[in-house]
Design an enzyme around this catalytic site. Sequence first.
Site, PDB file in Angstrom:
ATOM      1  N   ARG A   1       0.723  -1.203  -0.559  1.00  0.00           N
ATOM      2  CA  ARG A   1      -0.439  -0.467  -0.084  1.00  0.00           C
ATOM      3  C   ARG A   1       0.920   1.328  -0.149  1.00  0.00           C
ATOM      4  O   ARG A   1       0.502   1.971  -0.476  1.00  0.00           O
ATOM      5  CB  ARG A   1      -1.375   0.270   1.479  1.00  0.00           C
ATOM      6  CG  ARG A   1      -2.058  -1.290   1.138  1.00  0.00           C
ATOM      7  CD  ARG A   1      -2.953  -0.845   2.342  1.00  0.00           C
ATOM      8  NE  ARG A   1      -3.287   0.385   2.975  1.00  0.00           N
ATOM      9  CZ  ARG A   1      -4.119  -0.041   4.384  1.00  0.00           C
ATOM     10  NH1 ARG A   1      -3.913  -0.899   5.402  1.00  0.00           N
ATOM     11  NH2 ARG A   1      -4.028   1.572   4.804  1.00  0.00           N
TER      12      ARG A   1
ATOM     13  N   ASP B   1       6.869  -1.090  12.061  1.00  0.00           N
ATOM     14  CA  ASP B   1       5.954   0.290  11.318  1.00  0.00           C
ATOM     15  C   ASP B   1       4.874   0.819  12.122  1.00  0.00           C
ATOM     16  O   ASP B   1       4.160   1.496  11.573  1.00  0.00           O
ATOM     17  CB  ASP B   1       5.327  -0.225   9.808  1.00  0.00           C
ATOM     18  CG  ASP B   1       4.140  -1.045  10.706  1.00  0.00           C
ATOM     19  OD1 ASP B   1       4.327  -1.618  11.324  1.00  0.00           O
ATOM     20  OD2 ASP B   1       2.991  -2.061   9.732  1.00  0.00           O
TER      21      ASP B   1
END
Length: 453
Positions: free
Chosen positions: A19, A109
Amino acid sequence: MTQTPPRAAIILAAGQGTRMKSPLPKVLHPVGGRAMLDHAIDAAEALGCERVVVVVGEHSPEVRAHVVNRLGEAAIAVQDPPLGTGHAVRAAEQALAGFEGDVVVTYGDVPLLKAADIAPVFGASGVTVIGFEARDPGAYGRLILEGDILTAITEAKEASPEVLAVTACNSGVMAAPAALLFSLLAQVRNDNAKGEYYLTDVVELARKAGHPTRAVFADEDAVMGVNAQAELAQAEALFQKVQRETFLAAGVTMSAPDTVHFAWDTQVGGGTVIEPYVVFGPGAVIEGGARIRSFSHIEGARVAAGAEVGPYARLRPGADLGRGAKVGNFVEVKNVLMAEGAKANHLAYLGDGSVGAGANIGAGTIFCNYDGFNKAQTEVGAGAFVGSNSSLVAPVTVGAGALVASGSVITEDVPADALAFGRARQTNKPQAAADFREKAKAKKEAAKAAKLK
């Protein structure tokens, strides 16, 4: 005294990050000028984890190389193929063979999660997860609690309307004693729609086996995960907000703080004035009482008290400005020590060398430090004056108190207190300019006439 068990961290960084739509692996995207993965490693090290294992995927050799460069090959565990978060944690089991202590599972992340947010997960005998109160719970898994006892984690797609009304959500961060964690993971099954092994199943398995399960809470912003460019920008904004608030509280003056951008390791002393639209890259150290003027960029540089930078100045790594030094409009400094009171006020490039105390570098001056193969040093002594539009061809030394005439190209050392000319002698030819104009005008008119024929 009760001895604190040793700690280890497993950082999950094997996601493909599709993404992000970027050739750079997701966890290597920076927040505050530092890769998100490094933020996660920093937090683990700040917790005192004696072992840090990063789970990577075969699809991202750049991530593996990044980890090896920082932590060594022993810190690598490979998940191949990716079969869920539980499977990813199990991939780290061999790397932690023989470890007896508590293990926390974090994510590469989640760049805003600090050691202080994670620390409460340690100290329990069972399984502990970090939860957060969500402003919009949406698709997050819900934590079902009885006090601080965690009775279940329910995924949103499987939740009843009553459970969907719960705002306590799962961050994904989990801790447990190593032996317990891996024994529970060995029981996790993949009989679900995705055919994956979920880390969250560990909670139910622990409860069935009679082990304590609990939740501790962190701020929602701290546990924010980044999966797309918009979220990366949001994380950066949150990071900058904290940095600005920290420096304002420490006595740094910023008239427009929202326009100032800091790096993860920026140091600014109280009493410093930072004007609008300033960017700090990694490695900037600004002592209290300095002034950083608008549209300046500072990275890997030190600025002493009383020094002034900008506007429109650039300090690159190795720039070191002493007390009262001045780097002004459109001046770039790289790997140069500028001593107390030294000045380069306009339109100059100073690369590799030193400028002595009180020396003045005129507008348009260049340190010619690179010959296409190697860098060389330029040394300008204390009190020297380098005239405008001069080129100092390194290696070269301008002695203390020396003068360099404007427009000079200096290729040899200049002794102290000497005056150096490195330019051709001026010659004036009377009436030559008028003669030139007449000839040029006649030539132009002849060409125009020929065109009309």
